[in-house]
Design a protein around this motif. Structure first.
Motif, PDB file in Angstrom:
ATOM      1  N   VAL A  12       8.496  -7.644 -12.295  1.00 56.91           N
ATOM      2  CA  VAL A  12       9.934  -7.572 -12.605  1.00 56.91           C
ATOM      3  C   VAL A  12      10.747  -8.303 -11.545  1.00 56.91           C
ATOM      4  O   VAL A  12      11.683  -9.060 -11.877  1.00 56.91           O
ATOM      5  N   THR A  13      10.421  -8.124 -10.263  1.00 59.11           N
ATOM      6  CA  THR A  13      11.190  -8.820  -9.219  1.00 59.11           C
ATOM      7  C   THR A  13      10.997 -10.327  -9.332  1.00 59.11           C
ATOM      8  O   THR A  13      11.938 -11.086  -9.066  1.00 59.11           O
ATOM      9  N   GLY A  14       9.818 -10.776  -9.733  1.00 62.79           N
ATOM     10  CA  GLY A  14       9.600 -12.209  -9.924  1.00 62.79           C
ATOM     11  C   GLY A  14      10.428 -12.767 -11.064  1.00 62.79           C
ATOM     12  O   GLY A  14      11.065 -13.817 -10.939  1.00 62.79           O
ATOM     13  N   VAL A  15      10.473 -12.046 -12.197  1.00 65.59           N
ATOM     14  CA  VAL A  15      11.223 -12.511 -13.366  1.00 65.59           C
ATOM     15  C   VAL A  15      12.727 -12.461 -13.105  1.00 65.59           C
ATOM     16  O   VAL A  15      13.451 -13.437 -13.346  1.00 65.59           O
ATOM     17  N   VAL A  16      13.204 -11.328 -12.602  1.00 63.15           N
ATOM     18  CA  VAL A  16      14.636 -11.192 -12.318  1.00 63.15           C
ATOM     19  C   VAL A  16      15.051 -12.184 -11.229  1.00 63.15           C
ATOM     20  O   VAL A  16      16.105 -12.822 -11.316  1.00 63.15           O
ATOM     21  N   GLY A  17      14.207 -12.341 -10.225  1.00 62.95           N
ATOM     22  CA  GLY A  17      14.513 -13.272  -9.137  1.00 62.95           C
ATOM     23  C   GLY A  17      14.586 -14.704  -9.610  1.00 62.95           C
ATOM     24  O   GLY A  17      15.481 -15.456  -9.194  1.00 62.95           O
ATOM     25  N   SER A  18      13.681 -15.111 -10.493  1.00 59.23           N
ATOM     26  CA  SER A  18      13.729 -16.487 -10.991  1.00 59.23           C
ATOM     27  C   SER A  18      14.977 -16.707 -11.844  1.00 59.23           C
ATOM     28  O   SER A  18      15.592 -17.774 -11.790  1.00 59.23           O
ATOM     29  N   HIS A  19      15.382 -15.697 -12.610  1.00 56.67           N
ATOM     30  CA  HIS A  19      16.618 -15.815 -13.403  1.00 56.67           C
ATOM     31  C   HIS A  19      17.837 -15.942 -12.477  1.00 56.67           C
ATOM     32  O   HIS A  19      18.699 -16.801 -12.695  1.00 56.67           O
ATOM     33  N   LEU A  20      17.904 -15.092 -11.460  1.00 56.97           N
ATOM     34  CA  LEU A  20      19.024 -15.154 -10.514  1.00 56.97           C
ATOM     35  C   LEU A  20      19.039 -16.481  -9.760  1.00 56.97           C
ATOM     36  O   LEU A  20      20.103 -17.069  -9.543  1.00 56.97           O
ATOM     37  N   ALA A  21      17.864 -16.936  -9.336  1.00 55.89           N
ATOM     38  CA  ALA A  21      17.787 -18.206  -8.606  1.00 55.89           C
ATOM     39  C   ALA A  21      18.266 -19.356  -9.490  1.00 55.89           C
ATOM     40  O   ALA A  21      18.995 -20.241  -9.031  1.00 55.89           O
ATOM     41  N   ILE A  29       0.842  -1.205   0.000  1.00 57.75           N
ATOM     42  CA  ILE A  29       0.000   0.000   0.000  1.00 57.75           C
ATOM     43  C   ILE A  29       0.873   1.250   0.000  1.00 57.75           C
ATOM     44  O   ILE A  29       0.605   2.217  -0.729  1.00 57.75           O
ATOM     45  N   GLN A  30       1.944   1.236   0.807  1.00 55.96           N
ATOM     46  CA  GLN A  30       2.857   2.385   0.845  1.00 55.96           C
ATOM     47  C   GLN A  30       3.546   2.598  -0.501  1.00 55.96           C
ATOM     48  O   GLN A  30       3.660   3.727  -0.986  1.00 55.96           O
ATOM     49  N   VAL A  31       4.002   1.514  -1.117  1.00 55.39           N
ATOM     50  CA  VAL A  31       4.659   1.626  -2.425  1.00 55.39           C
ATOM     51  C   VAL A  31       3.664   2.110  -3.472  1.00 55.39           C
ATOM     52  O   VAL A  31       3.995   2.941  -4.329  1.00 55.39           O
ATOM     53  N   ASP A  32       2.423   1.621  -3.400  1.00 54.92           N
ATOM     54  CA  ASP A  32       1.379   2.051  -4.328  1.00 54.92           C
ATOM     55  C   ASP A  32       1.152   3.553  -4.205  1.00 54.92           C
ATOM     56  O   ASP A  32       1.003   4.245  -5.214  1.00 54.92           O
ATOM     57  N   GLN A  33       1.136   4.063  -2.999  1.00 55.72           N
ATOM     58  CA  GLN A  33       0.934   5.508  -2.803  1.00 55.72           C
ATOM     59  C   GLN A  33       2.127   6.324  -3.313  1.00 55.72           C
ATOM     60  O   GLN A  33       1.969   7.449  -3.756  1.00 55.72           O
ATOM     61  N   LEU A  34       3.330   5.741  -3.250  1.00 60.45           N
ATOM     62  CA  LEU A  34       4.531   6.454  -3.708  1.00 60.45           C
ATOM     63  C   LEU A  34       4.693   6.438  -5.223  1.00 60.45           C
ATOM     64  O   LEU A  34       5.001   7.469  -5.835  1.00 60.45           O
ATOM     65  N   ILE A  35       4.524   5.280  -5.849  1.00 61.24           N
ATOM     66  CA  ILE A  35       4.834   5.174  -7.282  1.00 61.24           C
ATOM     67  C   ILE A  35       3.610   4.877  -8.144  1.00 61.24           C
ATOM     68  O   ILE A  35       3.710   4.889  -9.367  1.00 61.24           O
ATOM     69  N   GLY A  36       2.476   4.563  -7.562  1.00 56.36           N
ATOM     70  CA  GLY A  36       1.274   4.302  -8.340  1.00 56.36           C
ATOM     71  C   GLY A  36       0.974   2.813  -8.476  1.00 56.36           C
ATOM     72  O   GLY A  36       1.849   1.956  -8.285  1.00 56.36           O
ATOM     73  N   PHE A  37      -0.281   2.529  -8.838  1.00 57.45           N
ATOM     74  CA  PHE A  37      -0.768   1.152  -8.907  1.00 57.45           C
ATOM     75  C   PHE A  37      -0.033   0.334  -9.962  1.00 57.45           C
ATOM     76  O   PHE A  37       0.473  -0.752  -9.685  1.00 57.45           O
ATOM     77  N   TRP A  38       0.012   0.835 -11.217  1.00 59.93           N
ATOM     78  CA  TRP A  38       0.597   0.047 -12.304  1.00 59.93           C
ATOM     79  C   TRP A  38       2.101  -0.132 -12.127  1.00 59.93           C
ATOM     80  O   TRP A  38       2.661  -1.175 -12.467  1.00 59.93           O
ATOM     81  N   ALA A  39       2.757   0.875 -11.570  1.00 57.53           N
ATOM     82  CA  ALA A  39       4.195   0.743 -11.315  1.00 57.53           C
ATOM     83  C   ALA A  39       4.445  -0.303 -10.230  1.00 57.53           C
ATOM     84  O   ALA A  39       5.436  -1.050 -10.298  1.00 57.53           O
TER      85      ALA A  39
END
Length: 188
Positions: free
Chosen positions: A38-47, A21-31
């Motif tokens: 992005v963290t899921g895709v990058v994280g799966s590649h790194l893992a 909720i805090q991140v949504d208020q800072l950068i917006g819903f779609w961001a």
């Protein structure tokens, strides 16, 4: 232990929701949605990359005849980190990424190994080496060491006496089966 798990499964989603909720208020819903993807895709590649690297080191240690304790601990940390990165959330992503970065993974591994060693020293966890949990372990020089009895001290030599609880005594096919009165019976 159950109380800690319940607290973990109740507290973690609440913290994650508050952070989202805090991140949504800072950068917006779609961001925020894009950040989760992005963290899921990058994280799966790194893992995957770190997991394959660890798998290669593990195989090299096994081929050299060494015990791959460090590599096994790294593998567990990478597996947990990958699962945390797939889970949507800020806190789980931070912990997951820190488990995939070699410098922080080393710190996690050191903490994990100290915890594991403490459990073994307390006697709340047992580790057996040998084929299929065999009765002997080896010391650092490769010599056979008599196994520990369930209450801690090592037996002086492997013999026919059992120092543990009767229900924990291993049964072997070549031992005669008792009829409950202390006498051996001939039927299986």
């Amino acid at each position: 232990m159950l109380g800690r798990l319940i607290l973990l499964f109740l507290l973690t989603p609440a913290v994650e929701l508050a952070l989202l909720i805090q991140v949504d208020q800072l950068i917006g819903f779609w961001a925020t949605i894009a950040l989760i993807i992005v963290t899921g895709v990058v994280g799966s590649h790194l893992a995957r990359r770190e997991g394959l690297s660890t798998w290669g080191r593990l195989n090299r240690r096994l081929q050299a005849g060494d015990l791959p304790g460090k590599e096994l601990a790294d593998g567990v940390i990478i597996l947990v980190a990958g699962a945390l990165l797939i889970t949507p959330g800020i806190l789980t992503d931070v912990i997951g990424f820190s488990g995939l970065i070699p410098v922080t993974r080393t710190r996690f591994r050191n903490v994990l190994m100290r915890w594991f060693q403490g459990k073994v020293d307390q006697g709340t966890m047992q580790v057996q080496f040998g084929m299929f949990g065999g009765p002997t372990a080896s010391d650092s020089k490769g010599a056979n060491v008599p196994p520990r009895s369930p209450d801690g001290p090592r037996r002086s030599a492997p013999d026919d006496t059992w120092e543990g609880r009767p229900q924990d005594r291993p049964n072997h096919a070549d031992e005669p089966q008792g009829d409950g009165n202390g006498t051996a019976s001939s039927s299986p």
